[in-house]
Design a protein around this motif. Structure first.
Motif, PDB file in Angstrom:
ATOM      1  N   HIS A 296     -40.064  45.426 -72.950  1.00 15.94           N
ATOM      2  CA  HIS A 296     -39.979  46.600 -72.064  1.00 15.94           C
ATOM      3  C   HIS A 296     -41.371  47.058 -71.661  1.00 15.94           C
ATOM      4  O   HIS A 296     -42.378  46.542 -72.135  1.00 15.94           O
ATOM      5  CB  HIS A 296     -39.218  47.736 -72.740  1.00 15.94           C
ATOM      6  N   GLY A 297     -41.410  48.057 -70.783  1.00 11.05           N
ATOM      7  CA  GLY A 297     -42.668  48.570 -70.272  1.00 11.05           C
ATOM      8  C   GLY A 297     -43.174  49.786 -71.017  1.00 11.05           C
ATOM      9  O   GLY A 297     -42.727  50.093 -72.134  1.00 11.05           O
ATOM     10  N   THR A 298     -44.109  50.497 -70.380  1.00 10.58           N
ATOM     11  CA  THR A 298     -44.809  51.605 -71.037  1.00 10.58           C
ATOM     12  C   THR A 298     -43.963  52.862 -71.169  1.00 10.58           C
ATOM     13  O   THR A 298     -44.276  53.726 -71.991  1.00 10.58           O
ATOM     14  CB  THR A 298     -46.089  51.950 -70.265  1.00 10.58           C
ATOM     15  N   ALA A 299     -42.891  52.993 -70.377  1.00 11.70           N
ATOM     16  CA  ALA A 299     -41.964  54.134 -70.471  1.00 11.70           C
ATOM     17  C   ALA A 299     -42.716  55.468 -70.513  1.00 11.70           C
ATOM     18  O   ALA A 299     -42.562  56.255 -71.449  1.00 11.70           O
ATOM     19  CB  ALA A 299     -41.051  53.982 -71.690  1.00 11.70           C
ATOM     20  N   LEU A 300     -43.507  55.714 -69.476  1.00 15.26           N
ATOM     21  CA  LEU A 300     -44.327  56.933 -69.443  1.00 15.26           C
ATOM     22  C   LEU A 300     -43.480  58.197 -69.569  1.00 15.26           C
ATOM     23  O   LEU A 300     -43.929  59.199 -70.138  1.00 15.26           O
ATOM     24  CB  LEU A 300     -45.132  56.974 -68.143  1.00 15.26           C
ATOM     25  N   ASP A 301     -42.256  58.171 -69.041  1.00 10.18           N
ATOM     26  CA  ASP A 301     -41.399  59.360 -69.086  1.00 10.18           C
ATOM     27  C   ASP A 301     -40.925  59.690 -70.497  1.00 10.18           C
ATOM     28  O   ASP A 301     -40.561  60.838 -70.785  1.00 10.18           O
ATOM     29  CB  ASP A 301     -40.194  59.179 -68.162  1.00 10.18           C
ATOM     30  N   LEU A 302     -40.933  58.684 -71.389  1.00  6.24           N
ATOM     31  CA  LEU A 302     -40.496  58.929 -72.767  1.00  6.24           C
ATOM     32  C   LEU A 302     -41.657  59.241 -73.714  1.00  6.24           C
ATOM     33  O   LEU A 302     -41.432  59.733 -74.823  1.00  6.24           O
ATOM     34  CB  LEU A 302     -39.746  57.707 -73.304  1.00  6.24           C
ATOM     35  N   ALA A 303     -42.866  58.948 -73.288  1.00 11.46           N
ATOM     36  CA  ALA A 303     -44.022  59.102 -74.179  1.00 11.46           C
ATOM     37  C   ALA A 303     -44.162  60.536 -74.656  1.00 11.46           C
ATOM     38  O   ALA A 303     -44.115  61.479 -73.868  1.00 11.46           O
ATOM     39  CB  ALA A 303     -45.294  58.666 -73.462  1.00 11.46           C
ATOM     40  N   GLY A 304     -44.293  60.681 -75.956  1.00 12.10           N
ATOM     41  CA  GLY A 304     -44.485  61.995 -76.555  1.00 12.10           C
ATOM     42  C   GLY A 304     -43.213  62.774 -76.794  1.00 12.10           C
ATOM     43  O   GLY A 304     -43.268  63.893 -77.326  1.00 12.10           O
ATOM     44  N   THR A 305     -42.052  62.206 -76.439  1.00  9.10           N
ATOM     45  CA  THR A 305     -40.791  62.937 -76.613  1.00  9.10           C
ATOM     46  C   THR A 305     -40.130  62.650 -77.952  1.00  9.10           C
ATOM     47  O   THR A 305     -39.229  63.387 -78.364  1.00  9.10           O
ATOM     48  CB  THR A 305     -39.797  62.565 -75.501  1.00  9.10           C
ATOM     49  N   GLY A 306     -40.519  61.554 -78.603  1.00 14.72           N
ATOM     50  CA  GLY A 306     -39.870  61.166 -79.851  1.00 14.72           C
ATOM     51  C   GLY A 306     -38.584  60.396 -79.637  1.00 14.72           C
ATOM     52  O   GLY A 306     -37.888  60.074 -80.608  1.00 14.72           O
ATOM     53  N   ARG A 307     -38.246  60.089 -78.372  1.00  9.80           N
ATOM     54  CA  ARG A 307     -36.989  59.388 -78.091  1.00  9.80           C
ATOM     55  C   ARG A 307     -37.178  57.891 -77.874  1.00  9.80           C
ATOM     56  O   ARG A 307     -36.197  57.178 -77.621  1.00  9.80           O
ATOM     57  CB  ARG A 307     -36.313  59.985 -76.854  1.00  9.80           C
ATOM     58  N   ALA A 308     -38.389  57.398 -77.972  1.00 13.52           N
ATOM     59  CA  ALA A 308     -38.626  55.970 -77.751  1.00 13.52           C
ATOM     60  C   ALA A 308     -37.970  55.148 -78.852  1.00 13.52           C
ATOM     61  O   ALA A 308     -38.042  55.494 -80.039  1.00 13.52           O
ATOM     62  CB  ALA A 308     -40.122  55.697 -77.694  1.00 13.52           C
ATOM     63  N   ASP A 309     -37.347  54.048 -78.472  1.00 14.07           N
ATOM     64  CA  ASP A 309     -36.642  53.161 -79.399  1.00 14.07           C
ATOM     65  C   ASP A 309     -37.577  52.023 -79.807  1.00 14.07           C
ATOM     66  O   ASP A 309     -38.056  51.272 -78.960  1.00 14.07           O
ATOM     67  CB  ASP A 309     -35.396  52.605 -78.719  1.00 14.07           C
ATOM     68  N   SER A 310     -37.801  51.884 -81.092  1.00 12.88           N
ATOM     69  CA  SER A 310     -38.724  50.854 -81.586  1.00 12.88           C
ATOM     70  C   SER A 310     -38.043  49.522 -81.865  1.00 12.88           C
ATOM     71  O   SER A 310     -38.648  48.615 -82.435  1.00 12.88           O
ATOM     72  CB  SER A 310     -39.410  51.341 -82.873  1.00 12.88           C
ATOM     73  N   GLY A 311     -36.784  49.358 -81.427  1.00  7.45           N
ATOM     74  CA  GLY A 311     -36.020  48.149 -81.759  1.00  7.45           C
ATOM     75  C   GLY A 311     -36.686  46.868 -81.297  1.00  7.45           C
ATOM     76  O   GLY A 311     -36.756  45.884 -82.039  1.00  7.45           O
ATOM     77  N   SER A 312     -37.193  46.850 -80.057  1.00  4.94           N
ATOM     78  CA  SER A 312     -37.817  45.630 -79.544  1.00  4.94           C
ATOM     79  C   SER A 312     -39.121  45.336 -80.281  1.00  4.94           C
ATOM     80  O   SER A 312     -39.433  44.170 -80.549  1.00  4.94           O
ATOM     81  CB  SER A 312     -38.079  45.748 -78.040  1.00  4.94           C
ATOM     82  N   LEU A 313     -39.887  46.366 -80.609  1.00  3.70           N
ATOM     83  CA  LEU A 313     -41.124  46.143 -81.357  1.00  3.70           C
ATOM     84  C   LEU A 313     -40.819  45.615 -82.755  1.00  3.70           C
ATOM     85  O   LEU A 313     -41.504  44.707 -83.252  1.00  3.70           O
ATOM     86  CB  LEU A 313     -41.944  47.431 -81.438  1.00  3.70           C
ATOM     87  N   GLN A 314     -39.812  46.156 -83.398  1.00  2.44           N
ATOM     88  CA  GLN A 314     -39.434  45.641 -84.711  1.00  2.44           C
ATOM     89  C   GLN A 314     -38.999  44.179 -84.625  1.00  2.44           C
ATOM     90  O   GLN A 314     -39.344  43.361 -85.489  1.00  2.44           O
ATOM     91  CB  GLN A 314     -38.310  46.503 -85.293  1.00  2.44           C
ATOM     92  N   ALA A 315     -38.261  43.844 -83.548  1.00  4.88           N
ATOM     93  CA  ALA A 315     -37.850  42.451 -83.354  1.00  4.88           C
ATOM     94  C   ALA A 315     -39.069  41.560 -83.106  1.00  4.88           C
ATOM     95  O   ALA A 315     -39.124  40.429 -83.597  1.00  4.88           O
ATOM     96  CB  ALA A 315     -36.876  42.356 -82.180  1.00  4.88           C
ATOM     97  N   ALA A 316     -40.052  42.066 -82.345  1.00  5.40           N
ATOM     98  CA  ALA A 316     -41.256  41.282 -82.063  1.00  5.40           C
ATOM     99  C   ALA A 316     -42.051  41.020 -83.333  1.00  5.40           C
ATOM    100  O   ALA A 316     -42.607  39.929 -83.519  1.00  5.40           O
ATOM    101  CB  ALA A 316     -42.124  42.014 -81.038  1.00  5.40           C
ATOM    102  N   ILE A 317     -42.101  42.008 -84.224  1.00  8.23           N
ATOM    103  CA  ILE A 317     -42.810  41.822 -85.494  1.00  8.23           C
ATOM    104  C   ILE A 317     -42.061  40.832 -86.386  1.00  8.23           C
ATOM    105  O   ILE A 317     -42.665  39.934 -86.993  1.00  8.23           O
ATOM    106  CB  ILE A 317     -43.005  43.175 -86.191  1.00  8.23           C
ATOM    107  N   LYS A 318     -40.753  40.968 -86.452  1.00  6.99           N
ATOM    108  CA  LYS A 318     -39.953  40.038 -87.245  1.00  6.99           C
ATOM    109  C   LYS A 318     -40.122  38.608 -86.726  1.00  6.99           C
ATOM    110  O   LYS A 318     -40.286  37.659 -87.507  1.00  6.99           O
ATOM    111  CB  LYS A 318     -38.478  40.455 -87.193  1.00  6.99           C
ATOM    112  N   MET A 319     -40.117  38.445 -85.393  1.00  6.50           N
ATOM    113  CA  MET A 319     -40.304  37.127 -84.807  1.00  6.50           C
ATOM    114  C   MET A 319     -41.714  36.610 -85.080  1.00  6.50           C
ATOM    115  O   MET A 319     -41.916  35.429 -85.387  1.00  6.50           O
ATOM    116  CB  MET A 319     -40.058  37.189 -83.297  1.00  6.50           C
TER     117      MET A 319
END
Length: 336
Positions: A296-319
């Motif tokens: 996914h991209g930078t999601a500027l509209d979600l930054a600082g809201t606490g609503r960002a989903d870390s699922g893809s980052l967790q998958a990237a680390i696991k991979m």
């Protein structure tokens, strides 16, 4: 068990969700050591903004990264001028690229077992007067390799691309025997090297509808793709195709394959992202190092809201962990 893996994690665009995704990771214990390559005051400011209690520890090469919940190792990078969420600042562009250079060089030196990248904003980097087309091309130049391959993967599906970010009108001319051969060889070699697959089975999509319908809907399959695949099969690469892309992504074919090779970006990736968006991983093949990223991209509209989903980052680390372990095993076998 030996020394745990150490993965470099670049925090990406400071105004986006990358910094907070890195902080979210610190809230849970980890199975690999993560070193966030970022500006430490940026992380401190974002943690305060979100009300997250995370202890940040300066990291130096050779140290074992902190892996317990509530702690995060940081390789501090100077030059982040603005910490404001949601608002891009071209002044930060050189800093963003510096984090990539430090992480990539650290992998080449053996300080890290691989690198994982949070999203950057290509537009603002170019606005700063720095030519930049993406992580993939940046790391290709840093590692001094001729060709790299973009592959996206979920736990169930891997899709690699012959061409990436090209206008559709330019795709046919770009599919040359040389490019198709290079990409296929890299895909085969890195499925072995990074994923431990002894003899990868690769499905190859045709370019045209119905894979050209015997030449009635295009001749690229007859004149370029099929002859090239035949030569590659003679080298021992297991290839099926070219197959019509509209039926290739069905269980009948996918159940007997380790990866799909698509001819262009929007031929293969919509299927993969429909199947696993938010859990997919972007992987760069053809490098001497492990590199994974979010889907996914930078999601500027979600930054600082606490609503960002870390699922893809967790998958990237696991991979990244899986690939790094396979690479270590492959290197040990080569040395023995």
């Amino acid at each position: 068990m030996g020394k745990p893996l150490a993965l470099a994690l670049t925090a990406g665009e400071p105004a986006g969700i990358g910094p907070e995704l890195c902080l979210q990771l610190a809230l849970e214990p980890r199975t690999a050591g993560i070193v966030v390559v970022a500006n430490q005051p940026l992380l401190e400011a974002r943690a305060q903004q979100l009300g997250l209690t995370v202890a940040l520890h300066s990291w130096h090469p050779g140290e074992t990264p902190r892996m317990e919940a509530g702690h995060l190792s940081v390789l501090h990078v100077e030059g982040c001028a603005s910490h404001q969420t949601g608002r891009l600042d071209p002044v930060n562009s050189a800093y963003v690229l510096r984090t990539l250079e430090i992480a990539g060089s650290g992998c080449l030196k053996g300080n890290f077992d691989g690198m994982v990248t949070a999203p950057v904003h290509k537009g603002v980097i170019n606005e700063a007067g720095i030519p930049f087309s993406g992580h993939t091309e940046f790391l290709q130049e840093l590692c001094e390799v001729e060709r790299v391959v973009m592959m996206l993967a979920t736990e169930q599906l891997r899709v690699a691309l012959v061409t990436t970010h090209l206008p559709l009108k330019d795709v046919s001319a770009a599919i040359t025997p040389e490019r198709l051969s290079q990409v296929t060889r890299i895909l085969d070699a890195d499925l072995r090297r990074f994923f431990g697959i002894e003899r990868p089975r690769i499905l190859v999509a045709g370019l045209n509808p119905h894979a050209g319908e015997g030449g009635h809907l295009g001749r690229e399959e007859i004149e370029t793709i099929e002859p090239t695949l035949e030569k590659l099969r003679a080298e021992g690469i297991s290839l099926t195709g070219p197959l019509p892309a509209d039926t290739l992504f069905t269980p009948h074919w996918l159940d007997q394959a380790d990866a799909v090779l698509a001819m262009y970006h929007d031929q293969g990736l919509p299927v993969l992202k429909f199947q696993g968006f938010g859990r997919a991983v972007n992987i760069t093949l053809g490098l001497p190092i492990v590199r994974t990223s979010v889907d996914h991209g930078t999601a500027l509209d979600l930054a600082g809201t606490g609503r960002a989903d870390s699922g893809s980052l967790q998958a990237a680390i696991k991979m990244g962990e899986h690939m790094a372990r396979c690479l270590k095993s492959s290197n040990q076998e080569t040395r023995s």
